[in-house]
Design a protein around this motif. Structure first.
Motif, PDB file in Angstrom:
ATOM      1  N   ARG A 174       6.998 -72.785 -46.727  1.00 34.70           N
ATOM      2  CA  ARG A 174       8.306 -73.670 -46.890  1.00 34.70           C
ATOM      3  C   ARG A 174       9.309 -72.756 -46.632  1.00 34.70           C
ATOM      4  N   ALA A 175       9.304 -71.331 -47.140  1.00 32.42           N
ATOM      5  CA  ALA A 175      10.407 -70.540 -47.158  1.00 32.42           C
ATOM      6  C   ALA A 175      10.300 -69.787 -46.040  1.00 32.42           C
ATOM      7  N   ARG A 176       9.169 -69.323 -45.489  1.00 27.29           N
ATOM      8  CA  ARG A 176       8.878 -68.621 -43.972  1.00 27.29           C
ATOM      9  C   ARG A 176       9.464 -69.753 -42.404  1.00 27.29           C
ATOM     10  N   ASN A 177       9.702 -71.366 -43.080  1.00 27.26           N
ATOM     11  CA  ASN A 177       9.660 -72.240 -42.188  1.00 27.26           C
ATOM     12  C   ASN A 177      11.004 -73.139 -42.893  1.00 27.26           C
ATOM     13  N   LEU A 178      11.938 -72.229 -43.475  1.00 24.95           N
ATOM     14  CA  LEU A 178      13.439 -72.587 -44.001  1.00 24.95           C
ATOM     15  C   LEU A 178      14.045 -73.816 -42.732  1.00 24.95           C
ATOM     16  N   ASP A 179      13.612 -73.849 -41.230  1.00 25.79           N
ATOM     17  CA  ASP A 179      14.217 -74.956 -40.215  1.00 25.79           C
ATOM     18  C   ASP A 179      13.303 -75.617 -40.501  1.00 25.79           C
ATOM     19  N   ARG A 180      12.687 -76.461 -40.801  1.00 31.74           N
ATOM     20  CA  ARG A 180      11.683 -77.000 -40.930  1.00 31.74           C
ATOM     21  C   ARG A 180      11.672 -77.993 -41.525  1.00 31.74           C
ATOM     22  N   ALA A 219      -0.950 -86.809 -30.572  1.00 32.56           N
ATOM     23  CA  ALA A 219      -1.069 -85.403 -30.655  1.00 32.56           C
ATOM     24  C   ALA A 219      -0.001 -84.004 -30.757  1.00 32.56           C
ATOM     25  N   ARG A 220       0.121 -83.211 -31.170  1.00 30.59           N
ATOM     26  CA  ARG A 220       0.969 -82.704 -31.724  1.00 30.59           C
ATOM     27  C   ARG A 220       2.519 -83.044 -32.057  1.00 30.59           C
ATOM     28  N   GLN A 221       1.304 -83.902 -33.011  1.00 32.69           N
ATOM     29  CA  GLN A 221       3.010 -84.246 -34.155  1.00 32.69           C
ATOM     30  C   GLN A 221       3.310 -83.670 -35.084  1.00 32.69           C
ATOM     31  N   ALA A 222       3.062 -82.455 -35.342  1.00 33.64           N
ATOM     32  CA  ALA A 222       3.859 -81.579 -35.951  1.00 33.64           C
ATOM     33  C   ALA A 222       4.353 -81.332 -35.293  1.00 33.64           C
ATOM     34  N   GLU A 223       5.111 -80.327 -33.903  1.00 33.92           N
ATOM     35  CA  GLU A 223       5.262 -80.022 -33.089  1.00 33.92           C
ATOM     36  C   GLU A 223       7.116 -80.834 -33.102  1.00 33.92           C
ATOM     37  N   ARG A 224       6.634 -82.117 -33.016  1.00 42.21           N
ATOM     38  CA  ARG A 224       7.884 -83.157 -32.294  1.00 42.21           C
ATOM     39  C   ARG A 224       7.965 -83.395 -33.990  1.00 42.21           C
ATOM     40  N   SER A 225       7.763 -83.198 -34.962  1.00 42.28           N
ATOM     41  CA  SER A 225       8.001 -83.228 -36.319  1.00 42.28           C
ATOM     42  C   SER A 225       9.083 -82.607 -37.009  1.00 42.28           C
ATOM     43  N   GLU A 226       9.003 -81.379 -35.543  1.00 44.89           N
ATOM     44  CA  GLU A 226      10.096 -80.157 -36.813  1.00 44.89           C
ATOM     45  C   GLU A 226      11.383 -79.918 -35.752  1.00 44.89           C
ATOM     46  N   MET A 227      12.698 -79.463 -36.392  1.00 48.28           N
ATOM     47  CA  MET A 227      13.808 -79.357 -36.042  1.00 48.28           C
ATOM     48  C   MET A 227      14.022 -78.739 -35.222  1.00 48.28           C
ATOM     49  N   ALA A 228      13.341 -77.533 -35.705  1.00 42.56           N
ATOM     50  CA  ALA A 228      13.805 -75.301 -34.912  1.00 42.56           C
ATOM     51  C   ALA A 228      12.669 -75.142 -35.279  1.00 42.56           C
ATOM     52  N   GLN A 229      12.796 -74.055 -34.277  1.00 42.42           N
ATOM     53  CA  GLN A 229      10.996 -73.136 -34.903  1.00 42.42           C
ATOM     54  C   GLN A 229      11.140 -72.591 -35.996  1.00 42.42           C
ATOM     55  N   PRO A 230      10.397 -72.315 -35.898  1.00 42.72           N
ATOM     56  CA  PRO A 230      10.238 -72.012 -37.911  1.00 42.72           C
ATOM     57  C   PRO A 230      10.754 -70.372 -37.563  1.00 42.72           C
ATOM     58  N   ALA A 231      11.073 -69.775 -39.287  1.00 41.16           N
ATOM     59  CA  ALA A 231      12.244 -68.350 -39.141  1.00 41.16           C
ATOM     60  C   ALA A 231      10.782 -67.237 -39.366  1.00 41.16           C
ATOM     61  N   GLU A 232      11.499 -65.819 -39.162  1.00 43.11           N
ATOM     62  CA  GLU A 232      10.464 -65.405 -38.398  1.00 43.11           C
ATOM     63  C   GLU A 232      10.041 -64.475 -39.388  1.00 43.11           C
ATOM     64  N   SER A 233       7.960 -63.853 -39.507  1.00 42.04           N
ATOM     65  CA  SER A 233       7.509 -63.676 -40.347  1.00 42.04           C
ATOM     66  C   SER A 233       8.422 -62.753 -40.904  1.00 42.04           C
ATOM     67  N   LEU A 234       7.781 -61.538 -41.851  1.00 41.93           N
ATOM     68  CA  LEU A 234       7.630 -60.690 -42.347  1.00 41.93           C
ATOM     69  C   LEU A 234       6.882 -59.645 -41.639  1.00 41.93           C
TER      70      LEU A 234
END
Length: 313
Positions: free
Chosen positions: A149-155, A298-313
């Motif tokens: 969840r920390a690496r996808n804070l905007d999700r 199809a592609r439920q994960a992508e439709r459920s997001e508000m924005a792109q995930p935060a960048e990884s380390l």
């Protein structure tokens, strides 16, 4: 006096969550080193070490220092967990779910230390040794959820998109925990007790090894099911997570069979422990990704997001 803390930024939260996860995986390895070197009772007292002293004396044998160094990791884990909780509480917008996870991790670390103390005071009873490792696996699960969840804070973090997928996540997590628990029974019945005088379960090692193998096959079957579903619903994130999970499971299986037929060499047992901790983290990642999948959508994960995930380390 106000204690200086890292800024409550997305990058710092992500790094602290990763530090939590990594430190608890390292703890599994150091605990394994204690057992594999026969240092489990190097410090035969708790919370002190020996003769009422907290720190080993200069002439103490190497086994004492190995166990003592493993104990000192508690303070590192506690400091990371406390810092993570304090920083996450200041995060804007507020993330109560992540604050609760960080708080649970902070509570879990001293609880795990107490179980470790009971293990020492009972002379490395194999059942308390099992409980000690499985408690760490629960903490690794919490750390894995927090890091995902920390690496996808905007999700958005929804409830599971459908009941079948919720049950699939539960079954996956349950079968993983069952497999790891069966592995601890195998260990508790084998030669690496942590001390020459420590007791064993008394179970037939060949029999419990077969039960453990059966649990592994069940887990792999469930994992492949998840992988197939990820292709059917075209869930890219879930597919990547599932491939990582299956890859670790296959590596773990190879190491497990090789160590069994080569009389459990210490190096392979240590690798097996490392992969077990990594597997718990991977399964957690998959269970979190399953939240976003609805069978038939199809592609439920992508439709459920508000924005792109935060960048990884």
């Amino acid at each position: 006096m106000r204690i200086p803390l890292p800024a409550a930024s997305a990058t710092n939260v992500r790094r602290l969550a990763l530090a939590n996860l990594t430190a608890n995986i390292v703890l599994v390895i150091t605990g394994g080193v204690v057992r594999l070197t026969g240092s489990g009772l190097g410090c035969a007292q708790w919370p002190t070490c020996n003769d009422g002293n907290i720190v080993p004396h200069a002439a103490a044998p190497v086994h004492t220092y190995i166990e003592f160094l493993n104990r000192t990791l508690f303070f590192v884990l506690a400091l990371i967990a406390l810092t993570a909780w304090l920083v996450i509480r200041r995060l804007e917008p507020r993330r109560k779910d992540m604050s609760r996870l960080a708080f649970l991790i902070g509570l879990g670390i001293p609880a795990q230390a107490v179980i470790g103390g009971i293990t020492v005071l009972t002379g490395l009873n194999p059942y308390t040794v099992m409980a000690h490792l499985m408690a760490t696996m629960v903490i690794i699960y919490w750390c894995g959820v927090l890091y995902n969840r920390a690496r996808n804070l905007d999700r958005v973090v929804p409830e599971y998109a459908s009941k079948p997928m919720h049950w699939l996540a539960r079954i996956l997590l349950g079968s993983t925990y069952l497999t790891l628990a069966a592995g601890t029974v195998v260990t508790g019945s084998g030669p690496h007790s942590g001390d020459p005088e420590a007791g064993r379960t008394g179970f037939d090692p060949a029999f419990v090894s077969q039960l453990h193998a059966d649990a592994v096959f069940l887990l792999i079957g469930i994992s492949i099911t998840v992988l197939v579903i990820s292709y059917i619903v075209r869930a890219d994130r879930l597919r990547r997570a599932a491939w990582a999970m299956v890859g670790v499971e296959l590596a773990q299986g190879v190491v497990g069979y090789v160590q069994y037929f080569t009389n459990l060499p210490e190096a392979l047992v240590a690798i097996h422990l490392l992969l077990a901790a990594v597997l718990m983290a991977c399964v957690t990642y998959v269970a979190e990704e399953i939240r976003y999948v609805r069978l038939g959508g199809a592609r439920q994960a992508e439709r459920s997001e508000m924005a792109q995930p935060a960048e990884s380390l």
